[in-house]
Design a protein around this motif. Sequence first.
Motif, PDB file in Angstrom:
ATOM      1  N   ARG A 118       1.083  -0.857   0.089  1.00  0.00           N
ATOM      2  CA  ARG A 118       0.068   0.197  -0.057  1.00  0.00           C
ATOM      3  C   ARG A 118       1.388   1.346   0.405  1.00  0.00           C
ATOM      4  O   ARG A 118       1.953   0.963   0.816  1.00  0.00           O
ATOM      5  CB  ARG A 118      -0.907  -0.197   1.391  1.00  0.00           C
ATOM      6  CG  ARG A 118      -1.894   1.370   1.110  1.00  0.00           C
ATOM      7  CD  ARG A 118      -2.629   1.038   3.031  1.00  0.00           C
ATOM      8  NE  ARG A 118      -3.752   2.178   1.834  1.00  0.00           N
ATOM      9  CZ  ARG A 118      -4.889   2.225   1.958  1.00  0.00           C
ATOM     10  NH1 ARG A 118      -5.797   1.221   1.731  1.00  0.00           N
ATOM     11  NH2 ARG A 118      -5.806   3.555   2.264  1.00  0.00           N
TER      12      ARG A 118
ATOM     13  N   LEU B  72       1.653   1.926  -7.957  1.00  0.00           N
ATOM     14  CA  LEU B  72       0.569   2.768  -7.006  1.00  0.00           C
ATOM     15  C   LEU B  72       0.446   4.693  -6.391  1.00  0.00           C
ATOM     16  O   LEU B  72       1.056   4.913  -6.606  1.00  0.00           O
ATOM     17  CB  LEU B  72       0.867   1.899  -5.071  1.00  0.00           C
ATOM     18  CG  LEU B  72       1.434   0.588  -5.747  1.00  0.00           C
ATOM     19  CD1 LEU B  72       1.602   0.313  -4.128  1.00  0.00           C
ATOM     20  CD2 LEU B  72      -0.635  -0.209  -5.671  1.00  0.00           C
ATOM     21  N   LYS B  73      -0.818   4.458  -7.214  1.00  0.00           N
ATOM     22  CA  LYS B  73      -1.295   5.828  -6.378  1.00  0.00           C
ATOM     23  C   LYS B  73      -1.321   5.993  -5.324  1.00  0.00           C
ATOM     24  O   LYS B  73      -1.254   5.417  -4.359  1.00  0.00           O
ATOM     25  CB  LYS B  73      -2.850   6.385  -7.244  1.00  0.00           C
ATOM     26  CG  LYS B  73      -2.869   5.871  -8.773  1.00  0.00           C
ATOM     27  CD  LYS B  73      -4.855   6.356  -9.359  1.00  0.00           C
ATOM     28  CE  LYS B  73      -4.541   5.979 -10.629  1.00  0.00           C
ATOM     29  NZ  LYS B  73      -5.558   6.152 -11.538  1.00  0.00           N
TER      30      LYS B  73
ATOM     31  N   GLU C  84      -3.253   3.866  -2.599  1.00  0.00           N
ATOM     32  CA  GLU C  84      -3.686   2.447  -3.429  1.00  0.00           C
ATOM     33  C   GLU C  84      -2.915   1.303  -2.843  1.00  0.00           C
ATOM     34  O   GLU C  84      -1.760   1.604  -2.213  1.00  0.00           O
ATOM     35  CB  GLU C  84      -3.110   3.069  -5.061  1.00  0.00           C
ATOM     36  CG  GLU C  84      -4.298   1.726  -5.761  1.00  0.00           C
ATOM     37  CD  GLU C  84      -3.152   1.967  -7.168  1.00  0.00           C
ATOM     38  OE1 GLU C  84      -4.132   0.542  -8.245  1.00  0.00           O
ATOM     39  OE2 GLU C  84      -3.365   3.113  -7.045  1.00  0.00           O
TER      40      GLU C  84
ATOM     41  N   SER D  20      -2.195  -2.642  -3.566  1.00  0.00           N
ATOM     42  CA  SER D  20      -2.472  -4.392  -5.086  1.00  0.00           C
ATOM     43  C   SER D  20      -1.354  -5.094  -4.133  1.00  0.00           C
ATOM     44  O   SER D  20      -1.128  -5.259  -2.907  1.00  0.00           O
ATOM     45  CB  SER D  20      -0.920  -2.994  -5.632  1.00  0.00           C
ATOM     46  OG  SER D  20      -1.419  -4.206  -6.473  1.00  0.00           O
TER      47      SER D  20
END
Length: 228
Positions: free
Chosen positions: A68, A110-111, A114, A116
């Motif tokens: 994250r 990753l924004k 965000e 994953s």
Amino acid sequence: MRRIPVLATVLAAWTLAGPVVAPAQAVAPTPKPSGAASPSGPLLSITVDDGRTAVAAGDELTYRVTVRNLGTAKVAGIKVSQSLPSGLALISADRGGKARDGAVNWAVDLKVGEESTFTTKARVGETPKDLLRLATVACASAKDGVKPLVCATHSDLLPAGAVVPATKGAGTSWLWYAGAAVALLVLGAAAFVLVRRYRQRRVVPAHARSATERADSPDRMAGAVSAD
């Protein structure tokens, strides 16, 4: 001499008040996300878990690695890896994960805020008989970074770890209780002997006192006559 039994009681209580070793429990800690911040780098967190606490040879495990972005800017080209320890054979990895140098590797952007998740499936093989836990490590590093920014671990108890600690703990506990019981008996017996000897020395029986008085009477009378 009343202090003797009191002292024995205190020593016995001190002996029994020692630490008692309880059998170890096969409980693995709940994985927690770890994070690392750098003044010039991104702020990330990562976790790895397979939903289990104990495994054995032949078990098929599904690991989930979650990364994250906790920072305030988008992070591109994050490198994510999960180690494959000896005794763990990779079956498959999603999202294009590739196994190399004892680890599965991915790349992700990753924004802000965000996260994953990456999934691997692996099978537990033969492990050393003295190996207690099967552990894997997941790390994330920045693009072109050499050192990881953040890492997390997860371990599962192996059959050797489930048996050996419990046996050692139980044996130690029984030995401790036995030693405490012996110490208590010795202290009690010593206190009893000392108290009895003390009383025998200090207390003179009534018939002994009478005999002594009778033996002293002629002497007293003789003394009285001489004085006259």
